[in-house]
Design a protein around this motif. Sequence first.
Motif, PDB file in Angstrom:
ATOM      1  N   GLY A  47       0.802  -1.223   0.000  1.00  0.00           N
ATOM      2  CA  GLY A  47       0.000   0.000   0.000  1.00  0.00           C
ATOM      3  C   GLY A  47       0.836   1.274   0.000  1.00  0.00           C
ATOM      4  O   GLY A  47       0.338   2.335   0.351  1.00  0.00           O
ATOM      5  N   GLY A  48       2.122   1.155  -0.372  1.00  0.00           N
ATOM      6  CA  GLY A  48       2.982   2.332  -0.395  1.00  0.00           C
ATOM      7  C   GLY A  48       3.557   2.706   0.963  1.00  0.00           C
ATOM      8  O   GLY A  48       4.126   3.780   1.126  1.00  0.00           O
ATOM      9  N   SER A  49       3.445   1.790   1.940  1.00  0.00           N
ATOM     10  CA  SER A  49       3.848   2.125   3.312  1.00  0.00           C
ATOM     11  C   SER A  49       5.329   2.462   3.446  1.00  0.00           C
ATOM     12  O   SER A  49       5.695   3.386   4.184  1.00  0.00           O
ATOM     13  CB  SER A  49       3.490   0.979   4.261  1.00  0.00           C
ATOM     14  OG  SER A  49       4.185  -0.207   3.888  1.00  0.00           O
ATOM     15  N   ILE A  50       6.192   1.757   2.748  1.00  0.00           N
ATOM     16  CA  ILE A  50       7.632   2.001   2.899  1.00  0.00           C
ATOM     17  C   ILE A  50       8.026   3.319   2.251  1.00  0.00           C
ATOM     18  O   ILE A  50       8.738   4.134   2.853  1.00  0.00           O
ATOM     19  CB  ILE A  50       8.452   0.825   2.338  1.00  0.00           C
ATOM     20  CG1 ILE A  50       8.205  -0.419   3.187  1.00  0.00           C
ATOM     21  CG2 ILE A  50       9.939   1.166   2.302  1.00  0.00           C
ATOM     22  CD1 ILE A  50       8.788  -1.697   2.618  1.00  0.00           C
ATOM     23  N   ILE A  51       7.547   3.547   1.044  1.00  0.00           N
ATOM     24  CA  ILE A  51       7.902   4.795   0.370  1.00  0.00           C
ATOM     25  C   ILE A  51       7.338   5.995   1.123  1.00  0.00           C
ATOM     26  O   ILE A  51       7.983   7.046   1.215  1.00  0.00           O
ATOM     27  CB  ILE A  51       7.480   4.767  -1.120  1.00  0.00           C
ATOM     28  CG1 ILE A  51       8.361   5.708  -1.915  1.00  0.00           C
ATOM     29  CG2 ILE A  51       6.043   5.097  -1.316  1.00  0.00           C
ATOM     30  CD1 ILE A  51       8.386   5.418  -3.388  1.00  0.00           C
ATOM     31  N   GLN A  52       6.167   5.850   1.702  1.00  0.00           N
ATOM     32  CA  GLN A  52       5.596   6.933   2.516  1.00  0.00           C
ATOM     33  C   GLN A  52       6.449   7.190   3.749  1.00  0.00           C
ATOM     34  O   GLN A  52       6.672   8.344   4.133  1.00  0.00           O
ATOM     35  CB  GLN A  52       4.154   6.601   2.923  1.00  0.00           C
ATOM     36  CG  GLN A  52       3.186   6.667   1.770  1.00  0.00           C
ATOM     37  CD  GLN A  52       1.802   6.139   2.138  1.00  0.00           C
ATOM     38  OE1 GLN A  52       1.521   5.827   3.294  1.00  0.00           O
ATOM     39  NE2 GLN A  52       0.937   6.029   1.143  1.00  0.00           N
ATOM     40  N   SER A  53       6.959   6.128   4.346  1.00  0.00           N
ATOM     41  CA  SER A  53       7.828   6.258   5.514  1.00  0.00           C
ATOM     42  C   SER A  53       9.136   6.963   5.143  1.00  0.00           C
ATOM     43  O   SER A  53       9.620   7.831   5.878  1.00  0.00           O
ATOM     44  CB  SER A  53       8.116   4.882   6.103  1.00  0.00           C
ATOM     45  OG  SER A  53       9.042   4.968   7.148  1.00  0.00           O
ATOM     46  N   ILE A  54       9.714   6.592   4.004  1.00  0.00           N
ATOM     47  CA  ILE A  54      10.949   7.237   3.541  1.00  0.00           C
ATOM     48  C   ILE A  54      10.709   8.734   3.329  1.00  0.00           C
ATOM     49  O   ILE A  54      11.496   9.571   3.754  1.00  0.00           O
ATOM     50  CB  ILE A  54      11.467   6.575   2.248  1.00  0.00           C
ATOM     51  CG1 ILE A  54      11.980   5.157   2.551  1.00  0.00           C
ATOM     52  CG2 ILE A  54      12.550   7.418   1.580  1.00  0.00           C
ATOM     53  CD1 ILE A  54      12.300   4.326   1.316  1.00  0.00           C
ATOM     54  N   GLN A  55       9.581   9.066   2.700  1.00  0.00           N
ATOM     55  CA  GLN A  55       9.261  10.471   2.444  1.00  0.00           C
ATOM     56  C   GLN A  55       9.049  11.234   3.754  1.00  0.00           C
ATOM     57  O   GLN A  55       9.538  12.348   3.918  1.00  0.00           O
ATOM     58  CB  GLN A  55       8.028  10.588   1.545  1.00  0.00           C
ATOM     59  CG  GLN A  55       8.282  10.087   0.138  1.00  0.00           C
ATOM     60  CD  GLN A  55       7.079  10.173  -0.771  1.00  0.00           C
ATOM     61  OE1 GLN A  55       7.169  10.765  -1.818  1.00  0.00           O
ATOM     62  NE2 GLN A  55       5.966   9.577  -0.398  1.00  0.00           N
TER      63      GLN A  55
END
Length: 131
Positions: A66-74
């Motif tokens: 659900g995009g959780s990792i990329i959201q965390s990086i951002q």
Amino acid sequence: PMIPSPGPPQLPPPLPHDRRGPPRMPGFGGPGGPARIGGGPGADVEPSTLTMNLPDGCIPAVVGRGGSIIQSIQAHTGARVQLSARGDYVAGTRDHRLITITGPTYQQAHAALMMISERAGIPYNGRMGPQ
């Protein structure tokens, strides 16, 4: 007496920019390495864009459910990370997607690049050019 704080952790200095063409680092991001490194004098305080390419098979490890990792990086770095669409591959490749990282500062964009590199399992040693 008050002990001064050492301050925030320091990131490596900006990577050199080669006016002759895009820098190359074999083995990082697939054929040709990163497409472009933004920066130069004052890059630590000005908006900066870094691009890299990753094999399509690495994308799930970078994006997460659900995009959780990329959201965390951002959220952690303050940089914006954009991926090319599925099937939209880097020229000259059959399976490498373009990753564009834009940060308010070079350090923020570089921090996101480092996190993406780690998640993708692609070593990055901070040097550009032939190894």
